[in-house]
Scaffold this motif. Sequence first.
Motif, PDB file in Angstrom:
ATOM      1  N   ASN A 106      90.983 -13.419 -57.701  1.00  0.00           N
ATOM      2  CA  ASN A 106      89.939 -12.400 -57.633  1.00  0.00           C
ATOM      3  C   ASN A 106      88.760 -12.711 -58.553  1.00  0.00           C
ATOM      4  N   MET A 107      89.022 -13.457 -59.618  1.00  0.00           N
ATOM      5  CA  MET A 107      87.974 -13.824 -60.563  1.00  0.00           C
ATOM      6  C   MET A 107      87.195 -15.056 -60.106  1.00  0.00           C
ATOM      7  N   GLY A 108      87.650 -15.667 -59.020  1.00  0.00           N
ATOM      8  CA  GLY A 108      86.970 -16.857 -58.520  1.00  0.00           C
ATOM      9  C   GLY A 108      87.217 -18.080 -59.378  1.00  0.00           C
ATOM     10  N   ALA A 109      88.408 -18.190 -59.967  1.00  0.00           N
ATOM     11  CA  ALA A 109      88.725 -19.327 -60.827  1.00  0.00           C
ATOM     12  C   ALA A 109      88.696 -20.631 -60.028  1.00  0.00           C
ATOM     13  N   ALA A 110      88.171 -21.674 -60.653  1.00  0.00           N
ATOM     14  CA  ALA A 110      88.078 -22.973 -59.984  1.00  0.00           C
ATOM     15  C   ALA A 110      89.450 -23.604 -59.796  1.00  0.00           C
ATOM     16  N   SER A 111      90.388 -23.291 -60.690  1.00  0.00           N
ATOM     17  CA  SER A 111      91.731 -23.848 -60.588  1.00  0.00           C
ATOM     18  C   SER A 111      92.726 -22.856 -61.168  1.00  0.00           C
ATOM     19  N   LYS A 112      93.969 -23.032 -60.780  1.00  0.00           N
ATOM     20  CA  LYS A 112      95.029 -22.160 -61.268  1.00  0.00           C
ATOM     21  C   LYS A 112      96.131 -23.028 -61.880  1.00  0.00           C
ATOM     22  N   PRO A 113      96.832 -22.501 -62.882  1.00  0.00           N
ATOM     23  CA  PRO A 113      97.922 -23.280 -63.482  1.00  0.00           C
ATOM     24  C   PRO A 113      99.141 -23.288 -62.569  1.00  0.00           C
ATOM     25  N   GLN A 114      99.959 -24.321 -62.716  1.00  0.00           N
ATOM     26  CA  GLN A 114     101.237 -24.299 -62.026  1.00  0.00           C
ATOM     27  C   GLN A 114     102.255 -23.612 -62.942  1.00  0.00           C
ATOM     28  N   VAL A 115     103.108 -22.802 -62.346  1.00  0.00           N
ATOM     29  CA  VAL A 115     104.113 -22.054 -63.094  1.00  0.00           C
ATOM     30  C   VAL A 115     105.475 -22.684 -62.843  1.00  0.00           C
ATOM     31  N   ILE A 116     106.172 -23.009 -63.927  1.00  0.00           N
ATOM     32  CA  ILE A 116     107.479 -23.668 -63.826  1.00  0.00           C
ATOM     33  C   ILE A 116     108.514 -22.804 -64.522  1.00  0.00           C
ATOM     34  N   PHE A 117     109.496 -22.375 -63.763  1.00  0.00           N
ATOM     35  CA  PHE A 117     110.605 -21.582 -64.298  1.00  0.00           C
ATOM     36  C   PHE A 117     111.799 -22.517 -64.442  1.00  0.00           C
ATOM     37  N   VAL A 118     112.239 -22.727 -65.678  1.00  0.00           N
ATOM     38  CA  VAL A 118     113.365 -23.629 -65.944  1.00  0.00           C
ATOM     39  C   VAL A 118     114.612 -22.791 -66.230  1.00  0.00           C
ATOM     40  N   SER A 119     115.625 -22.947 -65.405  1.00  0.00           N
ATOM     41  CA  SER A 119     116.871 -22.219 -65.623  1.00  0.00           C
ATOM     42  C   SER A 119     117.714 -22.930 -66.673  1.00  0.00           C
ATOM     43  N   VAL A 120     118.183 -22.147 -67.648  1.00  0.00           N
ATOM     44  CA  VAL A 120     119.085 -22.684 -68.668  1.00  0.00           C
ATOM     45  C   VAL A 120     120.532 -22.323 -68.336  1.00  0.00           C
ATOM     46  N   PRO A 197     105.586 -12.278 -76.107  1.00  0.00           N
ATOM     47  CA  PRO A 197     105.679 -10.856 -75.758  1.00  0.00           C
ATOM     48  C   PRO A 197     105.055  -9.991 -76.853  1.00  0.00           C
ATOM     49  N   PRO A 198     104.592  -8.790 -76.464  1.00  0.00           N
ATOM     50  CA  PRO A 198     104.553  -8.223 -75.108  1.00  0.00           C
ATOM     51  C   PRO A 198     103.438  -8.868 -74.293  1.00  0.00           C
ATOM     52  N   LEU A 199     103.698  -9.064 -73.002  1.00  0.00           N
ATOM     53  CA  LEU A 199     102.750  -9.751 -72.142  1.00  0.00           C
ATOM     54  C   LEU A 199     101.758  -8.776 -71.529  1.00  0.00           C
ATOM     55  N   ASP A 200     100.506  -9.177 -71.523  1.00  0.00           N
ATOM     56  CA  ASP A 200      99.430  -8.366 -70.939  1.00  0.00           C
ATOM     57  C   ASP A 200      98.825  -9.170 -69.795  1.00  0.00           C
ATOM     58  N   ARG A 201      98.999  -8.696 -68.576  1.00  0.00           N
ATOM     59  CA  ARG A 201      98.546  -9.437 -67.398  1.00  0.00           C
ATOM     60  C   ARG A 201      97.057  -9.753 -67.458  1.00  0.00           C
ATOM     61  N   GLN A 202      96.246  -8.765 -67.786  1.00  0.00           N
ATOM     62  CA  GLN A 202      94.805  -8.960 -67.789  1.00  0.00           C
ATOM     63  C   GLN A 202      94.382  -9.946 -68.865  1.00  0.00           C
ATOM     64  N   ALA A 203      95.010  -9.856 -70.041  1.00  0.00           N
ATOM     65  CA  ALA A 203      94.665 -10.769 -71.134  1.00  0.00           C
ATOM     66  C   ALA A 203      95.082 -12.197 -70.788  1.00  0.00           C
ATOM     67  N   ILE A 204      96.242 -12.349 -70.161  1.00  0.00           N
ATOM     68  CA  ILE A 204      96.704 -13.681 -69.761  1.00  0.00           C
ATOM     69  C   ILE A 204      95.756 -14.268 -68.722  1.00  0.00           C
ATOM     70  N   ALA A 205      95.373 -13.461 -67.744  1.00  0.00           N
ATOM     71  CA  ALA A 205      94.445 -13.943 -66.719  1.00  0.00           C
ATOM     72  C   ALA A 205      93.113 -14.359 -67.338  1.00  0.00           C
ATOM     73  N   ALA A 206      92.615 -13.564 -68.268  1.00  0.00           N
ATOM     74  CA  ALA A 206      91.341 -13.888 -68.920  1.00  0.00           C
ATOM     75  C   ALA A 206      91.443 -15.204 -69.694  1.00  0.00           C
ATOM     76  N   ASP A 207      92.560 -15.396 -70.389  1.00  0.00           N
ATOM     77  CA  ASP A 207      92.747 -16.634 -71.150  1.00  0.00           C
ATOM     78  C   ASP A 207      92.866 -17.841 -70.230  1.00  0.00           C
ATOM     79  N   LEU A 208      93.621 -17.705 -69.141  1.00  0.00           N
ATOM     80  CA  LEU A 208      93.764 -18.808 -68.198  1.00  0.00           C
ATOM     81  C   LEU A 208      92.423 -19.160 -67.566  1.00  0.00           C
ATOM     82  N   PHE A 209      91.620 -18.154 -67.287  1.00  0.00           N
ATOM     83  CA  PHE A 209      90.289 -18.390 -66.736  1.00  0.00           C
ATOM     84  C   PHE A 209      89.433 -19.157 -67.746  1.00  0.00           C
TER      85      PHE A 209
END
Length: 213
Positions: A106-120, A197-209
């Motif tokens: 929605n922010m028009g980011a040029a790229s997005k990070p890949q998300v990797i979930f590693v099971s322990v 934590p605690p995680l803030d969706r909007q703050a994380i999105a802003a930082d990734l942008f």
Amino acid sequence: MTHPTSPNPQSGRIFLIAIIALAAIAAGLVVSSMLLDRSQELRAAQAFPQTRPLPDFELRTAAGETLTPQNLKGQWSLMFFGFTNCPDICPDTLAVLDSAIESLDNMGAASKPQVIFVSVDPGRDDAEALGDYVRWFDESFIGATGSEEQLAALTKNLGIYFALDEPDPDTGFYTVDHSASILIIDPQGRLYGRFGPPLDRQAIAADLFALAR
């Protein structure tokens, strides 16, 4: 007859101490400046004092492909450690990341990070279970795991904690204690920082942008 004044040893020691103190202050200012430059635009991400290379590792993805540090180069990556039977932290974290990635669109980011979930928890999280789990949140998320020895070595080098609890004597069910931080890996494949934590969706999105610019 006057005699030349002997050097004062005490004055020499004071001068040396002053020089050392000034050098320490200067070094501290340089480090502080570096940290400020790396984090001045960040709201939630905690940048480490220095980036550092990832340790060598080899995991297997839910799709049956090999995952190594080489696969984490060329774009920002977010790596989170958990297990599919997790009742709260894991689904909550992946849901926040899914929402943050959607915000980037929605922010028009040029790229997005890949998300990797590693099971322990490789004993229960086979490829099918792991693949179904991450796809429930986002089709692009990568699920991966490895042997107990591989996971122990990787998490130790990354400062991630996990421990399998004792199974229930009646059902055999067990849970896993683990760190809740999301590791941030830069496009050069280096450990850049973390979201804690605690995680803030909007703050994380802003930082990734901001990081992707």
